[in-house]
Design an enzyme around this catalytic site. Structure first.
Site, PDB file in Angstrom:
ATOM      1  N   GLU A   1     -49.934  -4.192  71.883  1.00  0.00           N
ATOM      2  CA  GLU A   1     -50.922  -5.263  72.036  1.00  0.00           C
ATOM      3  C   GLU A   1     -50.366  -6.429  72.852  1.00  0.00           C
ATOM      4  O   GLU A   1     -51.015  -6.931  73.765  1.00  0.00           O
ATOM      5  CB  GLU A   1     -51.370  -5.809  70.670  1.00  0.00           C
ATOM      6  CG  GLU A   1     -51.991  -4.778  69.757  1.00  0.00           C
ATOM      7  CD  GLU A   1     -50.982  -4.183  68.789  1.00  0.00           C
ATOM      8  OE1 GLU A   1     -49.923  -3.671  69.235  1.00  0.00           O
ATOM      9  OE2 GLU A   1     -51.238  -4.228  67.588  1.00  0.00           O
TER      10      GLU A   1
ATOM     11  N   CYS B   1     -50.565  -6.122  63.701  1.00  0.00           N
ATOM     12  CA  CYS B   1     -49.681  -6.756  62.722  1.00  0.00           C
ATOM     13  C   CYS B   1     -49.878  -8.279  62.785  1.00  0.00           C
ATOM     14  O   CYS B   1     -50.622  -8.773  63.631  1.00  0.00           O
ATOM     15  CB  CYS B   1     -48.236  -6.385  63.043  1.00  0.00           C
ATOM     16  SG  CYS B   1     -47.595  -7.204  64.531  1.00  0.00           S
TER      17      CYS B   1
ATOM     18  N   CYS C   1     -49.139  -9.724  66.372  1.00  0.00           N
ATOM     19  CA  CYS C   1     -50.144  -9.388  67.381  1.00  0.00           C
ATOM     20  C   CYS C   1     -51.490 -10.046  67.079  1.00  0.00           C
ATOM     21  O   CYS C   1     -52.168 -10.529  67.993  1.00  0.00           O
ATOM     22  CB  CYS C   1     -50.288  -7.875  67.485  1.00  0.00           C
ATOM     23  SG  CYS C   1     -48.771  -7.090  68.107  1.00  0.00           S
TER      24      CYS C   1
ATOM     25  N   HIS D   1     -44.628  -4.861  71.292  1.00  0.00           N
ATOM     26  CA  HIS D   1     -45.734  -4.093  70.721  1.00  0.00           C
ATOM     27  C   HIS D   1     -46.766  -3.835  71.810  1.00  0.00           C
ATOM     28  O   HIS D   1     -46.916  -4.651  72.738  1.00  0.00           O
ATOM     29  CB  HIS D   1     -46.396  -4.870  69.581  1.00  0.00           C
ATOM     30  CG  HIS D   1     -45.584  -4.938  68.338  1.00  0.00           C
ATOM     31  ND1 HIS D   1     -46.148  -5.166  67.107  1.00  0.00           N
ATOM     32  CD2 HIS D   1     -44.256  -4.816  68.123  1.00  0.00           C
ATOM     33  CE1 HIS D   1     -45.208  -5.181  66.185  1.00  0.00           C
ATOM     34  NE2 HIS D   1     -44.043  -4.985  66.783  1.00  0.00           N
TER      35      HIS D   1
END
Length: 154
Positions: free
Chosen positions: A57, A85, A88, A55
């Site tokens: 992040e 999410c 993260c 991801h």
């Protein structure tokens, strides 16, 4: 929040999100800033890297930690186009990130207020705060447009 500087950083995150979209990835971008200086930038790479943890992040925080020489991201602010999410948001708390600023809320998986407030959970004794809605319309539009094109192709 310094609106002009925050907008600058979120626009850079939007550039990262566009790079993700250009690569066929879900268009999420992130930048990590400390003391007004860019530390790291990244975008989603799950499809291309075949990595469920790739991801924006997480990639940005990993790069930032390497650049800083410390896994603790105290004093850092993460700008991300979509609400983090659970994975993260958990990484933000565990890295002791000072603050997350995000654009669009994620009603399905967002863990900075939408579905759950993971950084705000007292049991985690976290130091991470968050702010929502910076350039929200632009961030949400990028996601909506990306998925509209994918639906049309299917």
């Amino acid at each position: 929040m310094d609106t002009m500087m925050d907008t600058k950083w979120m626009r850079l995150a939007l550039e990262e999100a566009q790079l993700a979209a250009d690569e066929g990835e879900t268009p999420v971008g992130a930048v990590l800033v400390k003391d007004g200086q860019l530390i790291a930038r990244a975008h989603n790479r799950r499809e291309n890297d075949h990595d469920p943890t790739a991801h924006a992040e997480l990639l940005c925080m990993r790069e930032g930690a390497k650049a800083l020489g410390d896994w603790r991201l105290r004093g850092c602010r993460l700008y991300v186009t979509l609400e983090p999410c659970p994975m993260c948001a958990g990484a933000m708390v565990m890295s002791q990130l000072t603050e997350c600023v995000f654009g669009a809320a994620d009603a399905r998986q967002g863990c900075c207020g939408s579905v759950y407030d993971l950084p705000g959970d007292a049991a985690l004794q976290g130091v991470t705060t968050w702010q929502a809605g910076l350039l929200e319309a632009e961030c949400a539009s990028m996601m909506k447009d990306f998925f509209a094109v994918r639906r049309d192709k299917a």
